[in-house]
Scaffold this motif. Structure first.
Motif, PDB file in Angstrom:
ATOM      1  N   LEU A 175       0.972  -1.172  -0.097  1.00  0.00           N
ATOM      2  CA  LEU A 175      -0.070   0.044  -0.003  1.00  0.00           C
ATOM      3  C   LEU A 175       0.830   1.382  -0.240  1.00  0.00           C
ATOM      4  N   VAL A 176       1.873   1.135   0.665  1.00  0.00           N
ATOM      5  CA  VAL A 176       2.943   2.464   0.826  1.00  0.00           C
ATOM      6  C   VAL A 176       3.395   2.641  -0.438  1.00  0.00           C
ATOM      7  N   THR A 177       3.816   1.723  -1.032  1.00  0.00           N
ATOM      8  CA  THR A 177       4.519   1.683  -2.473  1.00  0.00           C
ATOM      9  C   THR A 177       3.435   2.364  -3.666  1.00  0.00           C
ATOM     10  N   ARG A 178       2.450   1.806  -3.426  1.00  0.00           N
ATOM     11  CA  ARG A 178       1.203   2.292  -4.414  1.00  0.00           C
ATOM     12  C   ARG A 178       1.071   3.915  -3.889  1.00  0.00           C
ATOM     13  N   ILE A 179       0.679   4.087  -2.746  1.00  0.00           N
ATOM     14  CA  ILE A 179       0.443   5.530  -2.423  1.00  0.00           C
ATOM     15  C   ILE A 179       1.640   6.517  -2.722  1.00  0.00           C
ATOM     16  N   GLU A 180       3.039   6.066  -2.733  1.00  0.00           N
ATOM     17  CA  GLU A 180       3.988   6.603  -3.054  1.00  0.00           C
ATOM     18  C   GLU A 180       3.896   7.073  -4.498  1.00  0.00           C
ATOM     19  N   ALA A 181       3.590   6.180  -5.295  1.00  0.00           N
ATOM     20  CA  ALA A 181       3.410   6.119  -6.860  1.00  0.00           C
ATOM     21  C   ALA A 181       2.216   7.247  -7.207  1.00  0.00           C
TER      22      ALA A 181
END
Length: 96
Positions: free
Chosen positions: A76-82
């Motif tokens: 989720l963090v990786t996708r939010i960063e993207a």
């Protein structure tokens, strides 16, 4: 596991945030900058960012206890960063 935009899952997002004792009173009407993790057709995690001009406030990362330890929060963090256009251009050797 599927990661999807949270706009269509507002009730489930609120339920998860409340269960984890996170604030919900100030959630935006549209959850367009929030994502949910879905496993076996159930919401198991959520993360969001609130946008303020050129900046974003990361908020509301939660995963149900029975689904923790499987990498959902990290995804989720990786996708939010993207979604936020985040780049880690800071040189770690630079003094603060």
């Amino acid at each position: 596991m599927i990661i999807d935009n949270a706009s269509h899952y507002k009730e489930q997002v609120i339920a998860l945030l409340i269960s984890e004792k996170l604030p919900v009173a100030d959630l935006p009407e549209s959850l367009e900058n929030f994502l949910v993790a879905i496993q076996d057709k159930e919401i198991v995690g959520v993360a969001g960012v609130q946008v303020y001009g050129d900046y974003g406030l990361f908020r509301s990362l939660a995963v149900y206890p029975e689904h923790r330890g499987s990498g959902i929060a990290g995804k989720l963090v990786t996708r939010i960063e993207a979604l936020s256009g985040y780049t880690n251009d800071i040189d770690p050797s630079s003094p603060i």
